[in-house]
Design a protein around this motif. Structure first.
Motif, PDB file in Angstrom:
ATOM      1  N   LYS A   9       0.837  -1.207   0.000  1.00  0.00           N
ATOM      2  CA  LYS A   9       0.000   0.000   0.000  1.00  0.00           C
ATOM      3  C   LYS A   9       0.867   1.250   0.000  1.00  0.00           C
ATOM      4  CE  LYS A   9      -3.678   2.489   2.337  1.00  0.00           C
ATOM      5  NZ  LYS A   9      -4.532   2.588   3.503  1.00  0.00           N
ATOM      6  N   GLU A  13       0.924   4.022  -2.990  1.00  0.00           N
ATOM      7  CA  GLU A  13       0.687   5.454  -2.756  1.00  0.00           C
ATOM      8  C   GLU A  13       1.805   6.293  -3.374  1.00  0.00           C
ATOM      9  OE1 GLU A  13      -1.820   5.746   1.374  1.00  0.00           O
ATOM     10  OE2 GLU A  13       0.302   5.271   1.524  1.00  0.00           O
ATOM     11  N   TRP A  17      -1.140   5.611  -6.749  1.00  0.00           N
ATOM     12  CA  TRP A  17      -2.435   4.973  -6.538  1.00  0.00           C
ATOM     13  C   TRP A  17      -3.236   5.788  -5.518  1.00  0.00           C
ATOM     14  CZ3 TRP A  17      -4.020  -0.299  -7.846  1.00  0.00           C
ATOM     15  CH2 TRP A  17      -3.141  -0.958  -8.712  1.00  0.00           C
ATOM     16  N   THR A  18      -4.574   5.710  -5.604  1.00  0.00           N
ATOM     17  CA  THR A  18      -5.449   6.432  -4.678  1.00  0.00           C
ATOM     18  C   THR A  18      -6.648   5.569  -4.297  1.00  0.00           C
ATOM     19  OG1 THR A  18      -6.688   7.388  -6.520  1.00  0.00           O
ATOM     20  CG2 THR A  18      -4.849   8.698  -5.651  1.00  0.00           C
ATOM     21  N   ASN A  19      -7.483   6.087  -3.410  1.00  0.00           N
ATOM     22  CA  ASN A  19      -8.775   5.483  -3.023  1.00  0.00           C
ATOM     23  C   ASN A  19      -8.677   4.008  -2.645  1.00  0.00           C
ATOM     24  OD1 ASN A  19      -9.899   7.968  -3.617  1.00  0.00           O
ATOM     25  ND2 ASN A  19     -10.447   7.360  -5.692  1.00  0.00           N
ATOM     26  N   CYS A  21      -9.118   0.539  -0.478  1.00  0.00           N
ATOM     27  CA  CYS A  21     -10.033  -0.139   0.441  1.00  0.00           C
ATOM     28  C   CYS A  21      -9.636  -1.610   0.500  1.00  0.00           C
ATOM     29  CB  CYS A  21     -11.495   0.029   0.027  1.00  0.00           C
ATOM     30  SG  CYS A  21     -11.983  -0.924  -1.388  1.00  0.00           S
ATOM     31  N   GLY A  30      -7.526  -0.438  -5.121  1.00  0.00           N
ATOM     32  CA  GLY A  30      -7.232   0.981  -5.245  1.00  0.00           C
ATOM     33  C   GLY A  30      -7.361   1.402  -6.695  1.00  0.00           C
ATOM     34  N   VAL A  31      -7.235   2.697  -6.911  1.00  0.00           N
ATOM     35  CA  VAL A  31      -7.291   3.238  -8.270  1.00  0.00           C
ATOM     36  C   VAL A  31      -5.857   3.522  -8.716  1.00  0.00           C
ATOM     37  CG1 VAL A  31      -8.139   5.117  -9.722  1.00  0.00           C
ATOM     38  CG2 VAL A  31      -9.580   4.232  -7.876  1.00  0.00           C
ATOM     39  N   ASP A  37     -10.894   2.940 -12.955  1.00  0.00           N
ATOM     40  CA  ASP A  37     -11.674   2.168 -11.997  1.00  0.00           C
ATOM     41  C   ASP A  37     -10.796   1.509 -10.946  1.00  0.00           C
ATOM     42  OD1 ASP A  37     -14.084   2.710 -13.362  1.00  0.00           O
ATOM     43  OD2 ASP A  37     -13.649   1.090 -14.787  1.00  0.00           O
ATOM     44  N   MET A  38     -11.425   1.100  -9.862  1.00  0.00           N
ATOM     45  CA  MET A  38     -10.739   0.420  -8.783  1.00  0.00           C
ATOM     46  C   MET A  38     -10.328  -0.978  -9.244  1.00  0.00           C
ATOM     47  SD  MET A  38     -11.981   0.258  -4.859  1.00  0.00           S
ATOM     48  CE  MET A  38     -11.601   1.966  -4.536  1.00  0.00           C
TER      49      MET A  38
END
Length: 106
Positions: A9, A13, A17-19, A21, A30-31, A37-38
């Protein structure tokens, strides 16, 4: 989340990458910077091909010198008895080294 997923993760980042879960305990979504899209976050710590691509792209050198300790200087040492543990350690250390490099050269 285990240490491998935490490292993946953090690397994701740093790579844009973003968002994030957690889909399940061992799967992170992630996006990606190049996708709308995720999707599942790349598993650099468990996939030999992905960790090798990362190693080549970021010029990580693996060294098995007995006097060298740790990572963050371009070289890594690993000490494990089985090939499975050695490969797992190497993949994790590749991720850690790339994280270090990305943070250092930001």
């Amino acid at each position: 989340m285990n240490i491998y997923k935490e490292a993946e993760k953090e690397l994701a980042e740093l790579l844009g990458w973003t968002n994030f879960c957690e889909w399940t305990e061992d799967r992170l979504l992630g996006v990606a910077p190049d996708k709308p899209d995720m999707v599942r976050v790349t598993e650099w710590c468990s996939d030999n091909d992905e960790s090798f691509k990362l190693m080549v792209e970021h010029r990580v050198v693996i060294c098995d010198e007995p006097h060298w300790d740790g990572i963050h200087g371009g070289r890594m040492e690993y000490k494990y008895d089985s090939l499975e543990h050695k490969m797992s350690s190497v993949r994790f250390e590749i991720v850690q080294e790339v994280i270090y490099k990305l943070k250092a050269y930001k």
